[in-house]
Design a protein around this motif. Structure first.
Motif, PDB file in Angstrom:
ATOM      1  N   LYS A  88       0.875 -62.654   8.026  1.00  0.00           N
ATOM      2  CA  LYS A  88       0.655 -63.291   6.758  1.00  0.00           C
ATOM      3  C   LYS A  88       1.444 -64.598   6.671  1.00  0.00           C
ATOM      4  O   LYS A  88       1.117 -65.476   5.884  1.00  0.00           O
ATOM      5  CB  LYS A  88       1.099 -62.380   5.616  1.00  0.00           C
ATOM      6  N   GLY A  89       2.466 -64.710   7.477  1.00  0.00           N
ATOM      7  CA  GLY A  89       3.389 -65.837   7.344  1.00  0.00           C
ATOM      8  C   GLY A  89       2.795 -67.209   7.553  1.00  0.00           C
ATOM      9  O   GLY A  89       3.250 -68.176   6.948  1.00  0.00           O
ATOM     10  N   ALA A  90       1.767 -67.340   8.379  1.00  0.00           N
ATOM     11  CA  ALA A  90       1.241 -68.658   8.726  1.00  0.00           C
ATOM     12  C   ALA A  90       0.267 -69.220   7.699  1.00  0.00           C
ATOM     13  O   ALA A  90      -0.254 -70.310   7.889  1.00  0.00           O
ATOM     14  CB  ALA A  90       0.572 -68.600  10.100  1.00  0.00           C
ATOM     15  N   VAL A  91       0.032 -68.524   6.616  1.00  0.00           N
ATOM     16  CA  VAL A  91      -0.948 -68.985   5.634  1.00  0.00           C
ATOM     17  C   VAL A  91      -0.634 -70.402   5.160  1.00  0.00           C
ATOM     18  O   VAL A  91      -1.502 -71.271   5.169  1.00  0.00           O
ATOM     19  CB  VAL A  91      -1.028 -68.010   4.440  1.00  0.00           C
ATOM     20  N   MET A  92       0.584 -70.654   4.742  1.00  0.00           N
ATOM     21  CA  MET A  92       0.957 -71.978   4.222  1.00  0.00           C
ATOM     22  C   MET A  92       0.875 -73.036   5.316  1.00  0.00           C
ATOM     23  O   MET A  92       0.319 -74.108   5.106  1.00  0.00           O
ATOM     24  CB  MET A  92       2.365 -71.961   3.645  1.00  0.00           C
ATOM     25  N   GLY A 127      12.364 -54.556   8.095  1.00  0.00           N
ATOM     26  CA  GLY A 127      13.680 -55.017   8.513  1.00  0.00           C
ATOM     27  C   GLY A 127      13.685 -56.480   8.897  1.00  0.00           C
ATOM     28  O   GLY A 127      12.765 -57.229   8.616  1.00  0.00           O
ATOM     29  N   THR A 128      14.748 -56.893   9.589  1.00  0.00           N
ATOM     30  CA  THR A 128      14.946 -58.299   9.913  1.00  0.00           C
ATOM     31  C   THR A 128      14.834 -58.588  11.405  1.00  0.00           C
ATOM     32  O   THR A 128      14.985 -59.716  11.810  1.00  0.00           O
ATOM     33  CB  THR A 128      16.342 -58.763   9.433  1.00  0.00           C
ATOM     34  N   LEU A 161       7.206 -67.483   4.767  1.00  0.00           N
ATOM     35  CA  LEU A 161       8.146 -66.525   5.364  1.00  0.00           C
ATOM     36  C   LEU A 161       8.711 -65.620   4.281  1.00  0.00           C
ATOM     37  O   LEU A 161       9.062 -66.081   3.198  1.00  0.00           O
ATOM     38  CB  LEU A 161       9.295 -67.268   6.048  1.00  0.00           C
ATOM     39  N   ASP A 162       8.830 -64.338   4.606  1.00  0.00           N
ATOM     40  CA  ASP A 162       9.256 -63.398   3.591  1.00  0.00           C
ATOM     41  C   ASP A 162      10.398 -62.513   4.057  1.00  0.00           C
ATOM     42  O   ASP A 162      10.719 -62.460   5.241  1.00  0.00           O
ATOM     43  CB  ASP A 162       8.085 -62.498   3.195  1.00  0.00           C
ATOM     44  N   TYR A 163      10.949 -61.837   3.102  1.00  0.00           N
ATOM     45  CA  TYR A 163      11.787 -60.677   3.365  1.00  0.00           C
ATOM     46  C   TYR A 163      11.218 -59.560   2.510  1.00  0.00           C
ATOM     47  O   TYR A 163      11.193 -59.675   1.276  1.00  0.00           O
ATOM     48  CB  TYR A 163      13.268 -60.904   3.026  1.00  0.00           C
ATOM     49  N   ASP A 164      10.707 -58.525   3.165  1.00  0.00           N
ATOM     50  CA  ASP A 164      10.149 -57.362   2.490  1.00  0.00           C
ATOM     51  C   ASP A 164       9.071 -57.766   1.472  1.00  0.00           C
ATOM     52  O   ASP A 164       9.005 -57.230   0.374  1.00  0.00           O
ATOM     53  CB  ASP A 164      11.270 -56.561   1.828  1.00  0.00           C
TER      54      ASP A 164
END
Length: 184
Positions: free
Chosen positions: A47-51, A77-78, A162-165
């Motif tokens: 999902k991260g590459a959408v932007m 997690g990280t 980019l996300d966290y959880d």
């Protein structure tokens, strides 16, 4: 959402919205030069590459089509688990096509290395990678990346996809996440 909305969850802004735009302009100019006269299949990694994919694609003058893949080696997690699963495969046959993978960030390289091998097995004309961010100090495997926006430190970064959880994707900038957030 902006930096003030994050409160103490934000450690530092690494890239402002303006810096991201300038970085994508530079990357798009190089991609256009390298693919002159060719058509690109731009593949976003969800999902991260959408932007990154949306903004990069609007800056390109090269003919392109788009498709998406979702692969996972992360839980909540990280750290990368190193085990890759395809959650959503391409809808497009890439045989004979010039594939450009749009990524938000490359850290360990494990997921991307697996993805490159998988896509190369499908007989494309070429496969290259464009990433907004790279963590060179976190690399566990060497991955050839044709277009790198910015190298960042091996800290947990959020924003601009980019996300966290599942949180912080909608920030217009990239920042480092305060440790107290992910050490709960």
């Amino acid at each position: 959402m902006d930096a003030t909305d994050m409160g103490s969850d934000l450690k530092e802004v690494l890239l402002t919205e303006e810096q991201i735009g300038s970085t994508l302009d530079r990357m798009a100019a190089q991609i256009d030069a390298d693919y002159q006269g060719k058509e690109i299949l731009l593949v976003g990694v969800l999902k991260g590459a959408v932007m990154v994919m949306a903004d990069l694609s609007r800056r390109l003058h090269t003919n392109l089509t788009m498709d998406w893949m979702a692969v996972s080696s992360y839980g909540s997690g990280t750290k990368s688990s190193g085990v890759v699963r395809i959650l959503k495969d391409l809808d497009t046959d890439i045989d004979g096509k010039h594939v450009l993978i749009a990524e938000d960030i490359i850290d360990s390289g494990l997921t991307l290395s697996w993805l490159l091998a998988n896509l190369r097995s499908r007989n494309p004309a070429s496969v290259k990678v464009a990433t907004l961010l790279r963590k060179p100090d976190a690399a566990k495997v060497e991955v050839d990346v044709a277009y790198v926006g910015v190298d960042v430190p091996s800290e947990f970064v959020v924003g601009y996809g980019l996300d966290y959880d599942g949180r912080y994707r909608n920030l217009p900038f990239v920042g480092t996440l305060a440790e107290h957030v992910y050490q709960r």
